[in-house]
Write a protein that holds these residues in place. Sequence first.
Motif, PDB file in Angstrom:
ATOM      1  N   LYS A  92       0.244   5.723  -0.186  1.00 34.17           N
ATOM      2  CA  LYS A  92      -0.852   6.969   0.205  1.00 34.17           C
ATOM      3  C   LYS A  92      -2.129   6.697  -0.398  1.00 34.17           C
ATOM      4  O   LYS A  92      -3.227   7.122   0.221  1.00 34.17           O
ATOM      5  N   GLU A  93      -1.857   6.363  -1.697  1.00 34.37           N
ATOM      6  CA  GLU A  93      -3.511   6.409  -2.413  1.00 34.37           C
ATOM      7  C   GLU A  93      -4.241   4.977  -2.346  1.00 34.37           C
ATOM      8  O   GLU A  93      -5.333   4.779  -2.548  1.00 34.37           O
ATOM      9  N   LYS A  98       0.811  -1.105  -0.175  1.00 33.35           N
ATOM     10  CA  LYS A  98       0.114   0.130   0.018  1.00 33.35           C
ATOM     11  C   LYS A  98       1.014   1.209   0.018  1.00 33.35           C
ATOM     12  O   LYS A  98       1.929   1.244   0.568  1.00 33.35           O
TER      13      LYS A  98
END
Length: 126
Positions: free
Chosen positions: A44-45, A42
């Motif tokens: 930030k988006e 993962k």
Amino acid sequence: MPASKAADVKSAAKDKKVKGRRVKKDYSSYSHYIHKLLKGKKNKEGKVRITGKGMAIMNSMISDLFDRLATESGRLAKHAKMTTLNSRAIIAAVKLHYPTELARHALSAGAAAVATYDKTTKAKKK
């Protein structure tokens, strides 16, 4: 497309059919596994994406590493007069090809992956 090329394509398509079914192309790629790996990461988006050119580079790198390790472990097995590859030959090949710290991490990650695989296959058998 010229008529001769069209006829060649049609005859090649007929050759690939076996009893009414198409035979898949013989092309091995690691792109499916790279996508599965990136799916777990993962940012930030929330998603990690990769371009087609990046995927081609990663696929080339992984297939090259696999080829190098398989070749070296095959040489080590042949030198030890063994007819089959075993984990010792693969571990030795990893230690020869990678720097010390990277080899340790690779071997520990490989051991963890094998343990997870063994755990899931034993659970499925029960």
